[in-house]
Design a protein around this motif. Structure first.
Motif, PDB file in Angstrom:
ATOM      1  N   GLN A   1       0.822  -1.202   0.000  1.00 28.08           N
ATOM      2  CA  GLN A   1       0.000   0.000   0.000  1.00 28.08           C
ATOM      3  C   GLN A   1       0.859   1.255   0.000  1.00 28.08           C
ATOM      4  O   GLN A   1       0.563   2.228  -0.683  1.00 28.08           O
ATOM      5  N   LEU A   2       1.930   1.266   0.759  1.00 27.88           N
ATOM      6  CA  LEU A   2       2.800   2.441   0.801  1.00 27.88           C
ATOM      7  C   LEU A   2       3.539   2.639  -0.509  1.00 27.88           C
ATOM      8  O   LEU A   2       3.651   3.748  -1.011  1.00 27.88           O
ATOM      9  N   VAL A   3       4.030   1.566  -1.086  1.00 23.45           N
ATOM     10  CA  VAL A   3       4.790   1.691  -2.314  1.00 23.45           C
ATOM     11  C   VAL A   3       3.896   2.143  -3.462  1.00 23.45           C
ATOM     12  O   VAL A   3       4.290   2.931  -4.308  1.00 23.45           O
ATOM     13  N   GLN A   4       2.642   1.649  -3.499  1.00 22.29           N
ATOM     14  CA  GLN A   4       1.733   2.010  -4.582  1.00 22.29           C
ATOM     15  C   GLN A   4       1.234   3.434  -4.447  1.00 22.29           C
ATOM     16  O   GLN A   4       0.772   4.026  -5.413  1.00 22.29           O
ATOM     17  N   LEU A   5       1.272   4.000  -3.244  1.00 19.46           N
ATOM     18  CA  LEU A   5       0.846   5.381  -3.055  1.00 19.46           C
ATOM     19  C   LEU A   5       1.951   6.299  -3.568  1.00 19.46           C
ATOM     20  O   LEU A   5       2.975   6.459  -2.933  1.00 19.46           O
ATOM     21  N   SER A   6       1.771   6.860  -4.743  1.00 16.28           N
ATOM     22  CA  SER A   6       2.853   7.630  -5.350  1.00 16.28           C
ATOM     23  C   SER A   6       2.320   8.814  -6.126  1.00 16.28           C
ATOM     24  O   SER A   6       1.128   8.984  -6.324  1.00 16.28           O
ATOM     25  N   TRP A   7       3.255   9.616  -6.596  1.00 18.19           N
ATOM     26  CA  TRP A   7       2.974  10.834  -7.338  1.00 18.19           C
ATOM     27  C   TRP A   7       2.393  10.515  -8.714  1.00 18.19           C
ATOM     28  O   TRP A   7       1.729  11.341  -9.333  1.00 18.19           O
ATOM     29  N   ASP A   8       2.673   9.340  -9.250  1.00 16.51           N
ATOM     30  CA  ASP A   8       2.325   9.019 -10.625  1.00 16.51           C
ATOM     31  C   ASP A   8       0.817   8.872 -10.845  1.00 16.51           C
ATOM     32  O   ASP A   8       0.356   8.946 -11.975  1.00 16.51           O
ATOM     33  N   ASN A   9       0.081   8.607  -9.775  1.00 19.71           N
ATOM     34  CA  ASN A   9      -1.360   8.422  -9.896  1.00 19.71           C
ATOM     35  C   ASN A   9      -2.056   9.738  -9.566  1.00 19.71           C
ATOM     36  O   ASN A   9      -2.126  10.131  -8.401  1.00 19.71           O
TER      37      ASN A   9
ATOM     38  N   HIS B   1      10.475  16.743  -5.741  1.00 23.01           N
ATOM     39  CA  HIS B   1      11.640  15.902  -5.987  1.00 23.01           C
ATOM     40  C   HIS B   1      11.464  14.508  -5.385  1.00 23.01           C
ATOM     41  O   HIS B   1      12.120  13.563  -5.822  1.00 23.01           O
ATOM     42  N   ILE B   2      10.626  14.403  -4.370  1.00 27.77           N
ATOM     43  CA  ILE B   2      10.265  13.102  -3.799  1.00 27.77           C
ATOM     44  C   ILE B   2       8.911  12.729  -4.370  1.00 27.77           C
ATOM     45  O   ILE B   2       7.913  13.391  -4.102  1.00 27.77           O
ATOM     46  N   GLN B   3       8.852  11.667  -5.169  1.00 24.67           N
ATOM     47  CA  GLN B   3       7.634  11.306  -5.869  1.00 24.67           C
ATOM     48  C   GLN B   3       7.142   9.910  -5.532  1.00 24.67           C
ATOM     49  O   GLN B   3       6.254   9.388  -6.193  1.00 24.67           O
ATOM     50  N   SER B   4       7.710   9.313  -4.515  1.00 23.36           N
ATOM     51  CA  SER B   4       7.230   8.002  -4.062  1.00 23.36           C
ATOM     52  C   SER B   4       7.623   7.814  -2.607  1.00 23.36           C
ATOM     53  O   SER B   4       8.538   8.483  -2.103  1.00 23.36           O
ATOM     54  N   VAL B   5       6.946   6.912  -1.943  1.00 24.36           N
ATOM     55  CA  VAL B   5       7.264   6.610  -0.548  1.00 24.36           C
ATOM     56  C   VAL B   5       8.645   5.974  -0.443  1.00 24.36           C
ATOM     57  O   VAL B   5       9.353   6.162   0.544  1.00 24.36           O
TER      58      VAL B   5
ATOM     59  N   PHE C   1      -1.076  11.740  -1.486  1.00 22.32           N
ATOM     60  CA  PHE C   1       0.351  11.453  -1.332  1.00 22.32           C
ATOM     61  C   PHE C   1       1.048  12.560  -0.546  1.00 22.32           C
ATOM     62  O   PHE C   1       1.746  12.302   0.445  1.00 22.32           O
ATOM     63  N   LYS C   2       0.864  13.822  -0.958  1.00 25.32           N
ATOM     64  CA  LYS C   2       1.543  14.927  -0.288  1.00 25.32           C
ATOM     65  C   LYS C   2       1.057  15.086   1.149  1.00 25.32           C
ATOM     66  O   LYS C   2       1.859  15.305   2.068  1.00 25.32           O
TER      67      LYS C   2
END
Length: 325
Positions: free
Chosen positions: A29-37, A97-101, A44-45
């Protein structure tokens, strides 16, 4: 001042700890929560900023809030090549600059490991860094579990609306497709594709850059040849010892190692010394390639004339892998 690292062997890497575990659905769940979606962009933010505020209010956060100056720590920049602090992490998050967990957690681990590298074992900041790191990882695990519960609640209604006959047909078709795969040929190659894909479900959050299925087979082949000529360094203590001594080679890490603080300083050491490194999916397969029945979380392959061509091929592909941001 000395470079303090985790004094744990390969058996310790399989111990349980309340950290963000790759085998836990919470990690997914944490890894899938990202900027790309895009729909999750705001979530995310908000999520990571709330985690940042929690970390910044920690009782030991004082030494980590701002960048370390030369006056505070003489010679710090000579030891720590990639400084990181909480203010810099917040700035990187705010600027995108941080776009993923994964990137967020990597910056946190870098910050803590810098403190561990610079300060001696009995220094107060060393103790604060280790304890704060453990508690931060616990909080990330709890967040992952909360996201998992939220997803399950949302998904329960969707499952009720699905057509059971269509699902059964889909399962049957998938089973037939799997039966038709040339499993015997894949096993002869050393790493079956289906097995490799299944192993990806158990990766920890820092397992980047990850070797492809093909490169994983090549690395295992190179490790087997190097082991025959006793040209490998095996285990966290041995690998970090010879990295500090200036030895050259390819460092191969197991991506399913837990807890991650057992070896999360190794990639940082490799990057500081421009040493190539890559992750493979399984610590069991990594250990087996070295001729051991025990899982292994990290191996360094040294070059040797008896398998130089294989080594050079692996080296070229590992160096071509993109490093984490």
């Amino acid at each position: 001042m000395s470079n303090q690292a985790q004094d744990q062997d390969d058996s310790d890497s399989t111990s349980t700890a309340p950290v963000l575990g790759s085998t836990s659905p919470a990690n997914t769940q944490l890894v899938q929560l990202s900027w790309d979606n895009p729909p999750q962009h705001l979530l995310f933010k908000r999520t990571l900023l709330s985690i940042w505020k929690m970390i910044a209010s920690h009782r030991y956060s004082g030494p980590f809030l701002k960048a370390v100056s030369e006056k505070q720590a003489p010679g710090y920049r000579d030891v720590v090549k990639r400084p990181m602090d909480l203010t810099s992490i917040k700035r990187r998050l705010s600027k995108g600059h941080i776009q993923s967990v994964v990137q967020f957690q990597r910056d946190l681990m870098l910050m803590f490991q810098n403190a561990v590298m610079y300060n001696s074992f009995n220094h107060e900041v060393y103790r604060m860094a280790m304890e704060m790191q453990r508690e931060v990882l616990e909080q990330l695990q709890m967040l992952g579990e909360a996201l998992l519960c939220s997803r399950d609640r949302l998904g329960s209604g969707r499952r009720a609306a699905r057509d059971p006959d269509a699902e059964a047909a889909a399962r049957g078709g998938a089973a037939m497709a799997r039966e038709k795969q040339p499993e015997a040929a894949a096993e002869a190659e050393g790493t079956p594709e289906r097995s490799y894909r299944e192993q990806l479900d158990y990766l920890n959050p820092i397992a980047q850059p990850l070797a492809s299925r093909k490169l994983t087979r090549k690395l295992y082949k190179c490790i087997r040849k190097a082991a025959k000529h006793k040209q490998i360094r095996r285990g966290v203590k041995e690998v970090q010892k010879f990295i500090n001594k200036g030895e050259k080679g390819i460092t191969v890490l197991a991506g399913d190692t837990l807890p991650i603080d057992v070896y999360c300083h190794i990639p940082i050491m490799c990057e500081d010394r421009s040493l190539p490194y890559a992750y493979v999916p399984s610590k069991s397969d990594l250990g087996a390639a070295a001729g051991s029945k025990r899982p292994t979380c990290v191996i360094m392959i040294k070059p040797h004339e008896e398998y130089q061509e294989t080594y050079d091929e692996c080296l070229e592909e590992v160096e071509a892998l993109p490093l984490p941001l």
